[in-house]
Design a protein around this motif. Structure first.
Motif, mmCIF file in Angstrom:
data_model
loop_
_atom_site.group_PDB
_atom_site.id
_atom_site.type_symbol
_atom_site.label_atom_id
_atom_site.label_comp_id
_atom_site.label_asym_id
_atom_site.label_seq_id
_atom_site.Cartn_x
_atom_site.Cartn_y
_atom_site.Cartn_z
ATOM 1 N N ASP A 25 10.125 6.340 -40.270
ATOM 2 C CA ASP A 25 10.610 7.141 -39.146
ATOM 3 C C ASP A 25 10.367 8.697 -39.270
ATOM 4 O OD1 ASP A 25 11.561 4.951 -37.829
ATOM 5 O OD2 ASP A 25 13.694 5.208 -38.627
ATOM 6 N N SER A 26 10.344 9.383 -38.133
ATOM 7 C CA SER A 26 10.170 10.845 -38.116
ATOM 8 C C SER A 26 11.457 11.402 -38.995
ATOM 9 C CB SER A 26 10.300 11.382 -36.826
ATOM 10 O OG SER A 26 11.840 11.365 -36.081
ATOM 11 N N ALA A 27 11.065 12.522 -39.659
ATOM 12 C CA ALA A 27 11.961 13.149 -40.597
ATOM 13 C C ALA A 27 13.267 13.498 -39.948
ATOM 14 C CB ALA A 27 11.358 14.181 -41.281
ATOM 15 N N GLY A 128 8.269 12.155 -43.241
ATOM 16 C CA GLY A 128 9.368 11.182 -42.610
ATOM 17 C C GLY A 128 10.350 10.687 -43.490
#
Length: 134
Positions: A25-27, A128
């Motif tokens: 996922d995005s960070a 991420g």
């Protein structure tokens, strides 16, 4: 997010291990290690997230902190409002490379009892986060 997903495939099709780059996922929010625990908890609440990626003054990922960890620190007997993230985070990782397989990341997270793992490039920049489903 679920790390282990079953996909049907035809017999004889070679399997290619999924990497964390496929599953991350995005960070999410990234914060500096000089931030206080109290401010970090406020950032988490505002962002509605259970973890924050912690970076040093050069913007390199130094680790990840969770709400549970910060709450335990805040509730501890030695806590003051001057405690900073660099004082409570695990310097130096663990991290995953984007080429790490999902199975390897899942094994490492379960072995170390981690809910999430930052994915970083060869320069330490966060790409991420890969997380276990609950």
């Amino acid at each position: 997010m679920t790390l282990v997903q079953m996909h049907s495939r035809s017999p004889g099709t070679p399997t290619v291990p999924r990497t964390v780059a496929d599953a991350m996922d995005s960070a999410g929010p990234q914060v500096w290690d000089a931030m206080t625990v109290e401010v970090a908890l406020s950032v988490m609440a505002a962002a509605r997230t259970a973890h924050l990626v912690v970076c040093d003054e050069d913007g390199q990922c130094t680790g990840l902190v969770t709400r549970a960890r910060l709450t335990a620190v805040r509730d501890g007997s030695g806590y003051t409002d001057r405690v900073r993230l660099r004082d409570v985070s695990d310097d130096g990782g663990p991290f995953a490379s984007p080429l790490t397989t999902v199975a390897e990341a899942e094994h490492a997270m379960r072995h170390r009892r981690l809910g999430a793992l930052p994915v970083v490039d060869e320069h330490g920049n966060v790409l991420g986060v890969v997380a276990l489903s609950r």
